[in-house]
Design a protein around this motif. Structure first.
Motif, PDB file in Angstrom:
ATOM      1  N   THR A 206      59.937  56.575  56.160  1.00 49.10           N
ATOM      2  CA  THR A 206      61.285  56.461  55.592  1.00 49.10           C
ATOM      3  C   THR A 206      61.324  55.388  54.515  1.00 49.10           C
ATOM      4  O   THR A 206      61.928  55.584  53.444  1.00 49.10           O
ATOM      5  CB  THR A 206      62.306  56.115  56.695  1.00 49.10           C
ATOM      6  N   TYR A 207      60.673  54.266  54.776  1.00 51.56           N
ATOM      7  CA  TYR A 207      60.652  53.151  53.820  1.00 51.56           C
ATOM      8  C   TYR A 207      59.981  53.558  52.515  1.00 51.56           C
ATOM      9  O   TYR A 207      60.540  53.358  51.428  1.00 51.56           O
ATOM     10  CB  TYR A 207      59.920  51.962  54.445  1.00 51.56           C
ATOM     11  N   GLU A 208      58.794  54.125  52.603  1.00 48.88           N
ATOM     12  CA  GLU A 208      58.048  54.492  51.401  1.00 48.88           C
ATOM     13  C   GLU A 208      58.730  55.633  50.648  1.00 48.88           C
ATOM     14  O   GLU A 208      58.770  55.636  49.410  1.00 48.88           O
ATOM     15  CB  GLU A 208      56.615  54.896  51.772  1.00 48.88           C
ATOM     16  N   TYR A 209      59.275  56.599  51.386  1.00 44.53           N
ATOM     17  CA  TYR A 209      59.942  57.729  50.735  1.00 44.53           C
ATOM     18  C   TYR A 209      61.196  57.271  50.008  1.00 44.53           C
ATOM     19  O   TYR A 209      61.448  57.657  48.856  1.00 44.53           O
ATOM     20  CB  TYR A 209      60.304  58.796  51.764  1.00 44.53           C
ATOM     21  N   THR A 210      62.011  56.434  50.668  1.00 42.04           N
ATOM     22  CA  THR A 210      63.235  55.929  50.045  1.00 42.04           C
ATOM     23  C   THR A 210      62.918  55.068  48.839  1.00 42.04           C
ATOM     24  O   THR A 210      63.573  55.159  47.795  1.00 42.04           O
ATOM     25  CB  THR A 210      64.052  55.109  51.065  1.00 42.04           C
ATOM     26  N   LYS A 211      61.902  54.227  48.971  1.00 44.38           N
ATOM     27  CA  LYS A 211      61.487  53.368  47.862  1.00 44.38           C
ATOM     28  C   LYS A 211      61.042  54.200  46.665  1.00 44.38           C
ATOM     29  O   LYS A 211      61.401  53.907  45.515  1.00 44.38           O
ATOM     30  CB  LYS A 211      60.356  52.447  48.322  1.00 44.38           C
ATOM     31  N   ALA A 212      60.264  55.253  46.930  1.00 43.78           N
ATOM     32  CA  ALA A 212      59.794  56.122  45.850  1.00 43.78           C
ATOM     33  C   ALA A 212      60.945  56.896  45.227  1.00 43.78           C
ATOM     34  O   ALA A 212      61.003  57.076  43.997  1.00 43.78           O
ATOM     35  CB  ALA A 212      58.735  57.093  46.382  1.00 43.78           C
ATOM     36  N   LEU A 213      61.872  57.356  46.072  1.00 42.67           N
ATOM     37  CA  LEU A 213      63.009  58.133  45.579  1.00 42.67           C
ATOM     38  C   LEU A 213      63.914  57.286  44.692  1.00 42.67           C
ATOM     39  O   LEU A 213      64.328  57.714  43.606  1.00 42.67           O
ATOM     40  CB  LEU A 213      63.803  58.691  46.758  1.00 42.67           C
ATOM     41  N   LEU A 214      64.221  56.083  45.119  1.00 38.95           N
ATOM     42  CA  LEU A 214      65.087  55.208  44.344  1.00 38.95           C
ATOM     43  C   LEU A 214      64.412  54.713  43.069  1.00 38.95           C
ATOM     44  O   LEU A 214      65.089  54.400  42.076  1.00 38.95           O
ATOM     45  CB  LEU A 214      65.514  54.005  45.188  1.00 38.95           C
ATOM     46  N   GLY A 215      63.084  54.665  43.099  1.00 34.17           N
ATOM     47  CA  GLY A 215      62.362  54.141  41.950  1.00 34.17           C
ATOM     48  C   GLY A 215      62.043  55.165  40.879  1.00 34.17           C
ATOM     49  O   GLY A 215      61.393  54.839  39.878  1.00 34.17           O
ATOM     50  N   THR A 216      62.483  56.412  41.075  1.00 32.87           N
ATOM     51  CA  THR A 216      62.163  57.461  40.103  1.00 32.87           C
ATOM     52  C   THR A 216      62.979  57.358  38.824  1.00 32.87           C
ATOM     53  O   THR A 216      62.590  57.896  37.796  1.00 32.87           O
ATOM     54  CB  THR A 216      62.397  58.852  40.724  1.00 32.87           C
ATOM     55  N   GLY A 217      64.093  56.691  38.856  1.00 36.77           N
ATOM     56  CA  GLY A 217      64.901  56.565  37.654  1.00 36.77           C
ATOM     57  C   GLY A 217      66.218  55.867  37.944  1.00 36.77           C
ATOM     58  O   GLY A 217      66.561  55.588  39.089  1.00 36.77           O
ATOM     59  N   GLY A 218      66.942  55.532  36.892  1.00 35.08           N
ATOM     60  CA  GLY A 218      68.220  54.870  37.060  1.00 35.08           C
ATOM     61  C   GLY A 218      68.073  53.377  37.229  1.00 35.08           C
ATOM     62  O   GLY A 218      67.009  52.797  36.981  1.00 35.08           O
ATOM     63  N   VAL A 219      69.126  52.745  37.708  1.00 31.38           N
ATOM     64  CA  VAL A 219      69.153  51.295  37.798  1.00 31.38           C
ATOM     65  C   VAL A 219      68.138  50.754  38.799  1.00 31.38           C
ATOM     66  O   VAL A 219      67.595  49.662  38.628  1.00 31.38           O
ATOM     67  CB  VAL A 219      70.579  50.810  38.163  1.00 31.38           C
ATOM     68  N   PHE A 220      67.837  51.527  39.853  1.00 34.38           N
ATOM     69  CA  PHE A 220      66.910  51.048  40.874  1.00 34.38           C
ATOM     70  C   PHE A 220      65.466  51.022  40.391  1.00 34.38           C
ATOM     71  O   PHE A 220      64.595  50.466  41.050  1.00 34.38           O
ATOM     72  CB  PHE A 220      67.016  51.902  42.134  1.00 34.38           C
ATOM     73  N   ALA A 221      65.189  51.648  39.251  1.00 34.46           N
ATOM     74  CA  ALA A 221      63.840  51.652  38.702  1.00 34.46           C
ATOM     75  C   ALA A 221      63.550  50.391  37.892  1.00 34.46           C
ATOM     76  O   ALA A 221      62.395  50.139  37.535  1.00 34.46           O
ATOM     77  CB  ALA A 221      63.625  52.886  37.830  1.00 34.46           C
ATOM     78  N   LEU A 222      64.586  49.608  37.615  1.00 40.23           N
ATOM     79  CA  LEU A 222      64.403  48.380  36.850  1.00 40.23           C
ATOM     80  C   LEU A 222      63.672  47.338  37.689  1.00 40.23           C
ATOM     81  O   LEU A 222      63.965  47.173  38.882  1.00 40.23           O
ATOM     82  CB  LEU A 222      65.754  47.831  36.396  1.00 40.23           C
TER      83      LEU A 222
END
Length: 225
Positions: free
Chosen positions: A70-86
């Motif tokens: 869950t941790y790695e999947y959520t981290k990867a999902l949020l990091g694909t684009g948008g503000v969380f990728a900064l």
């Protein structure tokens, strides 16, 4: 998340959970008995310090695996684009991913913890008998007693631990910082004396446990990738 990364997180997480739980189980038993309402020696003292280990062994692998997937999947999902990728928002991403991971993992962890702690404080019954007694007397809801409080306890710890781990790769730096999170609850139920019951085993358990848990996960995951 790619299939290879998913499998690596699943296996590495499960191995890390098994490693830390089985290695530190005696210390966890001592900590539980020191904090028992009936007192350390009446709860079993130093006898049968592996009481409840079957429950821990069964639950540790899937619980830790569920957390890290869950941790790695959520981290990867949020990091694909948008503000969380900064880059400067990365700690927030890690906090959100760790929080969701705890919510999912506790669905497996709490039932095993309930059975394990009852076995640790009662040498007269086996893990299996305690499980049956809990289901018979309280139903499935009895296995999830304290789920909400457990999640609320674990999330603040993860909010500190995982952003630090991502940058420092150290598991013991947040050990002492987790203690204040439980002080108020212990003080309300057991008073001043209760604040010091099992504090040394708890600090040691969290420090060494964090080192083993995160270290084992990182080692196994890198090997699989």
């Amino acid at each position: 998340m790619e299939r290879r990364e998913f499998v690596a997180s699943l296996v590495a997480g499960g191995c890390a959970g098994m490693c830390v739980d089985l290695t530190l189980f005696p210390l966890d038993t001592i900590k539980t008995r020191l904090q028992s309402q009936q007192g350390f020696y009446k709860a079993g003292g130093f006898r049968g310090i592996y009481a409840g280990v079957p429950s821990a062994a069964v639950g540790s692998f899937p619980s830790a695996a569920a957390f890290f997937v869950t941790y790695e999947y959520t981290k990867a999902l949020l990091g694909t684009g948008g503000v969380f990728a900064l880059p400067h928002v990365a700690p927030v991403t890690h906090m959100l991913a760790a929080s969701l991971g705890e919510v999912v993992a506790c669905m497996i962890r709490v039932p095993t913890e309930v059975v394990k702690q009852r076995a640790q404080a009662s040498l007269s019954s086996s893990t299996y008998n305690i499980l049956l007694a809990t289901l018979r007397e309280e139903g499935v809801r009895g296995l999830y007693r304290g789920y909400g409080s457990t999640v609320l306890r674990e999330i603040p710890f993860s909010l500190v631990q995982f952003p630090l781990w991502e940058y420092l790769k150290a598991g013991s730096t947040t050990a002492s910082g987790n203690i204040p999170l439980v002080l108020y609850d212990v003080w309300r139920s057991r008073g001043i004396a209760g604040l010091f019951a099992g504090s040394i085993p708890r600090i040691t358990f969290i420090s060494v446990g964090g080192f083993i848990f995160l270290g084992a996960y990182e080692k196994v995951r890198r090997t699989l990738l």
